[in-house]
Each structure stands twice: as C-alpha cells, then as structure tokens.
Design a protein around this motif. Sequence first.
Motif, PDB file in Angstrom:
ATOM      1  N   GLN A 230       0.830  -1.195   0.000  1.00  0.00           N
ATOM      2  CA  GLN A 230       0.000   0.000   0.000  1.00  0.00           C
ATOM      3  C   GLN A 230       0.871   1.254   0.000  1.00  0.00           C
ATOM      4  O   GLN A 230       1.937   1.277   0.614  1.00  0.00           O
ATOM      5  CB  GLN A 230      -0.922   0.009   1.224  1.00  0.00           C
ATOM      6  CG  GLN A 230      -1.806  -1.225   1.352  1.00  0.00           C
ATOM      7  CD  GLN A 230      -2.797  -1.341   0.207  1.00  0.00           C
ATOM      8  OE1 GLN A 230      -3.133  -0.370  -0.446  1.00  0.00           O
ATOM      9  NE2 GLN A 230      -3.273  -2.552  -0.043  1.00  0.00           N
ATOM     10  N   SER A 231       0.389   2.301  -0.668  1.00  0.00           N
ATOM     11  CA  SER A 231       1.134   3.555  -0.703  1.00  0.00           C
ATOM     12  C   SER A 231       1.008   4.322   0.613  1.00  0.00           C
ATOM     13  O   SER A 231       1.940   4.988   1.050  1.00  0.00           O
ATOM     14  CB  SER A 231       0.630   4.435  -1.854  1.00  0.00           C
ATOM     15  OG  SER A 231       0.819   3.784  -3.099  1.00  0.00           O
ATOM     16  N   LEU A 232      -0.168   4.210   1.251  1.00  0.00           N
ATOM     17  CA  LEU A 232      -0.431   4.881   2.514  1.00  0.00           C
ATOM     18  C   LEU A 232      -1.092   3.905   3.474  1.00  0.00           C
ATOM     19  O   LEU A 232      -1.960   3.122   3.061  1.00  0.00           O
ATOM     20  CB  LEU A 232      -1.343   6.099   2.313  1.00  0.00           C
ATOM     21  CG  LEU A 232      -0.791   7.265   1.482  1.00  0.00           C
ATOM     22  CD1 LEU A 232      -1.903   8.283   1.218  1.00  0.00           C
ATOM     23  CD2 LEU A 232       0.384   7.927   2.178  1.00  0.00           C
ATOM     24  N   THR A 233      -0.699   3.964   4.736  1.00  0.00           N
ATOM     25  CA  THR A 233      -1.316   3.115   5.750  1.00  0.00           C
ATOM     26  C   THR A 233      -1.734   3.976   6.937  1.00  0.00           C
ATOM     27  O   THR A 233      -0.916   4.722   7.484  1.00  0.00           O
ATOM     28  CB  THR A 233      -0.353   2.022   6.244  1.00  0.00           C
ATOM     29  OG1 THR A 233       0.073   1.227   5.132  1.00  0.00           O
ATOM     30  CG2 THR A 233      -1.024   1.134   7.275  1.00  0.00           C
ATOM     31  N   VAL A 234      -3.001   3.871   7.301  1.00  0.00           N
ATOM     32  CA  VAL A 234      -3.529   4.566   8.477  1.00  0.00           C
ATOM     33  C   VAL A 234      -3.441   3.603   9.656  1.00  0.00           C
ATOM     34  O   VAL A 234      -4.003   2.501   9.605  1.00  0.00           O
ATOM     35  CB  VAL A 234      -4.989   5.006   8.264  1.00  0.00           C
ATOM     36  CG1 VAL A 234      -5.536   5.664   9.533  1.00  0.00           C
ATOM     37  CG2 VAL A 234      -5.101   5.953   7.080  1.00  0.00           C
ATOM     38  N   VAL A 235      -2.727   3.997  10.692  1.00  0.00           N
ATOM     39  CA  VAL A 235      -2.535   3.144  11.877  1.00  0.00           C
ATOM     40  C   VAL A 235      -3.216   3.811  13.059  1.00  0.00           C
ATOM     41  O   VAL A 235      -2.867   4.939  13.423  1.00  0.00           O
ATOM     42  CB  VAL A 235      -1.037   2.935  12.178  1.00  0.00           C
ATOM     43  CG1 VAL A 235      -0.867   1.979  13.358  1.00  0.00           C
ATOM     44  CG2 VAL A 235      -0.304   2.422  10.948  1.00  0.00           C
ATOM     45  N   PRO A 260      -9.923   4.161   0.009  1.00  0.00           N
ATOM     46  CA  PRO A 260      -9.406   4.650  -1.270  1.00  0.00           C
ATOM     47  C   PRO A 260      -8.361   3.674  -1.815  1.00  0.00           C
ATOM     48  O   PRO A 260      -7.682   2.978  -1.055  1.00  0.00           O
ATOM     49  CB  PRO A 260      -8.766   6.002  -0.904  1.00  0.00           C
ATOM     50  CG  PRO A 260      -9.414   6.401   0.386  1.00  0.00           C
ATOM     51  CD  PRO A 260      -9.699   5.122   1.106  1.00  0.00           C
ATOM     52  N   MET A 261      -8.225   3.635  -3.112  1.00  0.00           N
ATOM     53  CA  MET A 261      -7.249   2.754  -3.741  1.00  0.00           C
ATOM     54  C   MET A 261      -5.848   3.097  -3.266  1.00  0.00           C
ATOM     55  O   MET A 261      -5.444   4.262  -3.239  1.00  0.00           O
ATOM     56  CB  MET A 261      -7.323   2.901  -5.259  1.00  0.00           C
ATOM     57  CG  MET A 261      -6.450   1.921  -6.026  1.00  0.00           C
ATOM     58  SD  MET A 261      -7.071   0.220  -5.900  1.00  0.00           S
ATOM     59  CE  MET A 261      -8.584   0.353  -6.864  1.00  0.00           C
ATOM     60  N   GLY A 262      -5.105   2.068  -2.856  1.00  0.00           N
ATOM     61  CA  GLY A 262      -3.739   2.271  -2.408  1.00  0.00           C
ATOM     62  C   GLY A 262      -3.597   2.626  -0.947  1.00  0.00           C
ATOM     63  O   GLY A 262      -2.501   2.956  -0.488  1.00  0.00           O
ATOM     64  N   VAL A 263      -4.708   2.566  -0.199  1.00  0.00           N
ATOM     65  CA  VAL A 263      -4.695   2.935   1.222  1.00  0.00           C
ATOM     66  C   VAL A 263      -5.108   1.728   2.068  1.00  0.00           C
ATOM     67  O   VAL A 263      -6.039   0.996   1.713  1.00  0.00           O
ATOM     68  CB  VAL A 263      -5.651   4.114   1.508  1.00  0.00           C
ATOM     69  CG1 VAL A 263      -5.664   4.452   2.994  1.00  0.00           C
ATOM     70  CG2 VAL A 263      -5.242   5.337   0.686  1.00  0.00           C
ATOM     71  N   ALA A 264      -4.404   1.509   3.164  1.00  0.00           N
ATOM     72  CA  ALA A 264      -4.735   0.442   4.109  1.00  0.00           C
ATOM     73  C   ALA A 264      -5.048   1.047   5.469  1.00  0.00           C
ATOM     74  O   ALA A 264      -4.570   2.131   5.811  1.00  0.00           O
ATOM     75  CB  ALA A 264      -3.583  -0.555   4.224  1.00  0.00           C
ATOM     76  N   LEU A 265      -5.853   0.335   6.249  1.00  0.00           N
ATOM     77  CA  LEU A 265      -6.184   0.741   7.619  1.00  0.00           C
ATOM     78  C   LEU A 265      -5.926  -0.424   8.550  1.00  0.00           C
ATOM     79  O   LEU A 265      -6.394  -1.544   8.300  1.00  0.00           O
ATOM     80  CB  LEU A 265      -7.655   1.160   7.721  1.00  0.00           C
ATOM     81  CG  LEU A 265      -8.206   1.381   9.136  1.00  0.00           C
ATOM     82  CD1 LEU A 265      -7.511   2.556   9.819  1.00  0.00           C
ATOM     83  CD2 LEU A 265      -9.719   1.600   9.092  1.00  0.00           C
ATOM     84  N   ILE A 266      -5.173  -0.194   9.604  1.00  0.00           N
ATOM     85  CA  ILE A 266      -4.959  -1.214  10.630  1.00  0.00           C
ATOM     86  C   ILE A 266      -5.156  -0.576  12.001  1.00  0.00           C
ATOM     87  O   ILE A 266      -4.924   0.628  12.192  1.00  0.00           O
ATOM     88  CB  ILE A 266      -3.551  -1.861  10.556  1.00  0.00           C
ATOM     89  CG1 ILE A 266      -2.461  -0.800  10.741  1.00  0.00           C
ATOM     90  CG2 ILE A 266      -3.360  -2.623   9.267  1.00  0.00           C
ATOM     91  CD1 ILE A 266      -1.057  -1.386  10.840  1.00  0.00           C
ATOM     92  N   GLU A 343      -2.595  12.631  -1.584  1.00  0.00           N
ATOM     93  CA  GLU A 343      -3.006  11.818  -2.716  1.00  0.00           C
ATOM     94  C   GLU A 343      -1.928  11.732  -3.798  1.00  0.00           C
ATOM     95  O   GLU A 343      -1.949  10.811  -4.620  1.00  0.00           O
ATOM     96  CB  GLU A 343      -4.303  12.337  -3.315  1.00  0.00           C
ATOM     97  CG  GLU A 343      -4.238  13.755  -3.851  1.00  0.00           C
ATOM     98  CD  GLU A 343      -5.585  14.247  -4.335  1.00  0.00           C
ATOM     99  OE1 GLU A 343      -6.545  13.453  -4.303  1.00  0.00           O
ATOM    100  OE2 GLU A 343      -5.683  15.423  -4.734  1.00  0.00           O
ATOM    101  N   SER A 344      -0.980  12.672  -3.810  1.00  0.00           N
ATOM    102  CA  SER A 344       0.109  12.601  -4.787  1.00  0.00           C
ATOM    103  C   SER A 344       0.944  11.341  -4.597  1.00  0.00           C
ATOM    104  O   SER A 344       1.535  10.818  -5.549  1.00  0.00           O
ATOM    105  CB  SER A 344       1.006  13.833  -4.675  1.00  0.00           C
ATOM    106  OG  SER A 344       1.602  13.911  -3.389  1.00  0.00           O
ATOM    107  N   LEU A 345       0.994  10.810  -3.366  1.00  0.00           N
ATOM    108  CA  LEU A 345       1.759   9.598  -3.095  1.00  0.00           C
ATOM    109  C   LEU A 345       1.060   8.342  -3.615  1.00  0.00           C
ATOM    110  O   LEU A 345       1.682   7.303  -3.784  1.00  0.00           O
ATOM    111  CB  LEU A 345       2.021   9.453  -1.587  1.00  0.00           C
ATOM    112  CG  LEU A 345       2.820  10.575  -0.915  1.00  0.00           C
ATOM    113  CD1 LEU A 345       2.973  10.282   0.561  1.00  0.00           C
ATOM    114  CD2 LEU A 345       4.180  10.735  -1.586  1.00  0.00           C
ATOM    115  N   LEU A 346      -0.245   8.449  -3.852  1.00  0.00           N
ATOM    116  CA  LEU A 346      -0.994   7.283  -4.316  1.00  0.00           C
ATOM    117  C   LEU A 346      -0.735   6.965  -5.772  1.00  0.00           C
ATOM    118  O   LEU A 346      -0.985   5.847  -6.234  1.00  0.00           O
ATOM    119  CB  LEU A 346      -2.506   7.515  -4.126  1.00  0.00           C
ATOM    120  CG  LEU A 346      -2.955   7.708  -2.681  1.00  0.00           C
ATOM    121  CD1 LEU A 346      -4.456   8.010  -2.628  1.00  0.00           C
ATOM    122  CD2 LEU A 346      -2.650   6.479  -1.846  1.00  0.00           C
ATOM    123  N   SER A 347      -0.240   7.933  -6.510  1.00  0.00           N
ATOM    124  CA  SER A 347       0.018   7.713  -7.949  1.00  0.00           C
ATOM    125  C   SER A 347       1.455   7.301  -8.221  1.00  0.00           C
ATOM    126  O   SER A 347       1.832   7.091  -9.376  1.00  0.00           O
ATOM    127  CB  SER A 347      -0.296   9.005  -8.721  1.00  0.00           C
ATOM    128  OG  SER A 347       0.483  10.084  -8.248  1.00  0.00           O
TER     129      SER A 347
END
Length: 348
Positions: A230-235, A260-266, A343-347
């Motif tokens: 994933q590009s971004l992870t919410v912890v 959102p695409m490319g985002v994870a949540l843990i 969101e720039s990091l997701l691309s």
Amino acid sequence: MTYLTLGQVNIPIAWLALIIAILYSDFRSRHSDGATTKLIEHLLYTYIFIWKFSYILFSSSDFFQAPLSLIYFDGGLKGHLLALAVVAFLLYRKRELFDWEVGWMYWVRLVAIYQLIFNSFQEQWFVAGLWIFTLILIERIKSQHVLLVQFFLLMWLDGFISSFTLFHVAVLLTVYFRTKHAQYIAGAGLLSLVAMMLMDVEENITTTTRAAIDLPATTGEQYRLSDQEQSLTVVNFFATWCPPCKAEMPHLQSFADSLPMGVALIGINLTARDNGEEALTDFMETYSVTYPILRDEDDAVGKAFQVKSIPTTVLLNAQGEELERIVGPVSEEGLRQLIKKYESLLSE
C-alpha cells in the motif's frame, strides 16, 4: 498539535482558542453597544450549537451506534453551512438592532486571537506573527480594510471551505454591501483567486522514521507492514476502555468499508495498557470491526511510536515513515481529508 494533552485527557486546541477569543472580544467590546454585543454572543452560541448537534442529523448511523461520539465530533462542512444559514436568517430579523461597526470589530478580533493562539500551539511562528500584525491593525487603525487582509490570510492558510473562511466571507459581504463599496467585493474575488493559486503550489512532504510494525493479528496471523503493498497506511492506536476510542470506531469502520485505492487501515490494540483478550473480542464484536487489528502485547510498538495518549492515529507512507499524526478521536471525513492531502503519493 491538535489536542493539548494533560495526562490521559485531551483538550482540543481549537476549542481552547475559541473560548479565549470570545472572552477577548467581549472584553474589548464592553464599552460598545451592549445590545449588539449580546446579540453577537447569541448568534455565536447558536452557530456552535447547530454545527455541533447537526452531527446527529448528518451522521445518524454513527451517532446511534456510539452516542458518545457526539462529544468528539460535529456536523462537519454540512453543519457549518446549516449553522451559517440559520445565523444569517436570525441576523436579518434583528438587523435594525444591530450596530455593524461593533459587529465587524468583534468578529475581526475574534478571528485574529483564535488564529494567533491556534497557530502558536502548532508552533507556526511565522503565521502567528502575521496574526499579531493584523491584531495591531485592528486595535490601532480600526479600518474595514482589515476584513480584506484577514480574508486573504484565511484563504491562503485554511482554504475556502474552512469554517472561519465561510463565516468571514459572510461578514465581509454584509459589511461592504451595506456601505455600497462594490469595488471591495471585486478585490475580494481577485484575492480569492490569488489565494487559491498559492494553495495549489506543491508542499514539501516531511517524514519521520518509525520502527517496523511486526505484530500478531487477532486472527492469529503475523502482520508485517513491510510485506504490504500500500502507498499509505492509516494506523490507529487504541484501547477498549477508552471513551474516545469507542466514539471513533464507527467512523473507522465506515472508512474501512470504502478504502481509497492504495490505502490500508490497521488498528493496534495497546494490549499492555488494556483489559485483556476478552475485552478486545467483545469490543470488536460490538463495533463489527472487519479491518486488521494487531495486538501490541509488550507495548513495544506503542513506545516506539511515542504514543502517550489514546486514541492516536498515524499516517505512514510506503516505506513505513510517519507523514502525520492525529492525537484524539478521528472522523471518517477527517481521514478522507487527510488522505486527500497526500493523494500525490498514491500515484507513485
């Protein structure tokens, strides 16, 4: 810093700044028209009440699942717009009793003090200095042009959809339409375009190196963040006994339902600070949690991430570096705004 932490108690900086700003404006207006000052106070409290309790209207499912969430959340942008409409209607009905000179002076003082205190806690010293300068202008010059100066600063720093900018636009338009200074409206429009162009300038992204996350999940599997793509992870760090943790769970689950695409949540349960495995199981069942929950049994990750108050939510990039953190409960809307910021990091 979004919250002032005193032990395990989190005091929202925004609320602290607002209270001090209201007290300052009341003090400075004490020799002015008393009826106008009381009306302003009434309008402010009406605005805050509607904005806060509109959470029940606009997030009814989250509220009924966790009623305590009303303490920590509000109606967001929709709540601001609803409150603004009601206040505008009330002001229109009382317009003959309202001294506009007292009114706009009260408002610009409130804005300057609020922004000064809030940005000082955020250690944004340059921005705080700008608001000190506007406060000096207010107290020495007492010119309506300060409204335009503040409008420019709010647009540049907070954007058009922030609550202060929206309310400020309403005050600015009301004052200048009453004095028939149409050229100032054109100037405000031009300034808004300039501010929006300035806000489009790409900001440098700073990161903080953090320890690797390698913990057992409640499913029995081992979860390694380095194995994820994933590009971004919410912890989200939490404990089951924590009231604001309970309040934010419906929002976290709603976010997880449409990531959102490319985002994870843990979620990371600070097990060493919590009430045991049974409490965690009941907690997850109560809030129908479907996203991965990890167990920090010896508090190693919590300490490595310097989690002193819970809940704490941290946003990590693909390398596991910290981009940003929120101390205190977070809403679904807040998470989506946070992701949009990066969101720039997701691309990539």
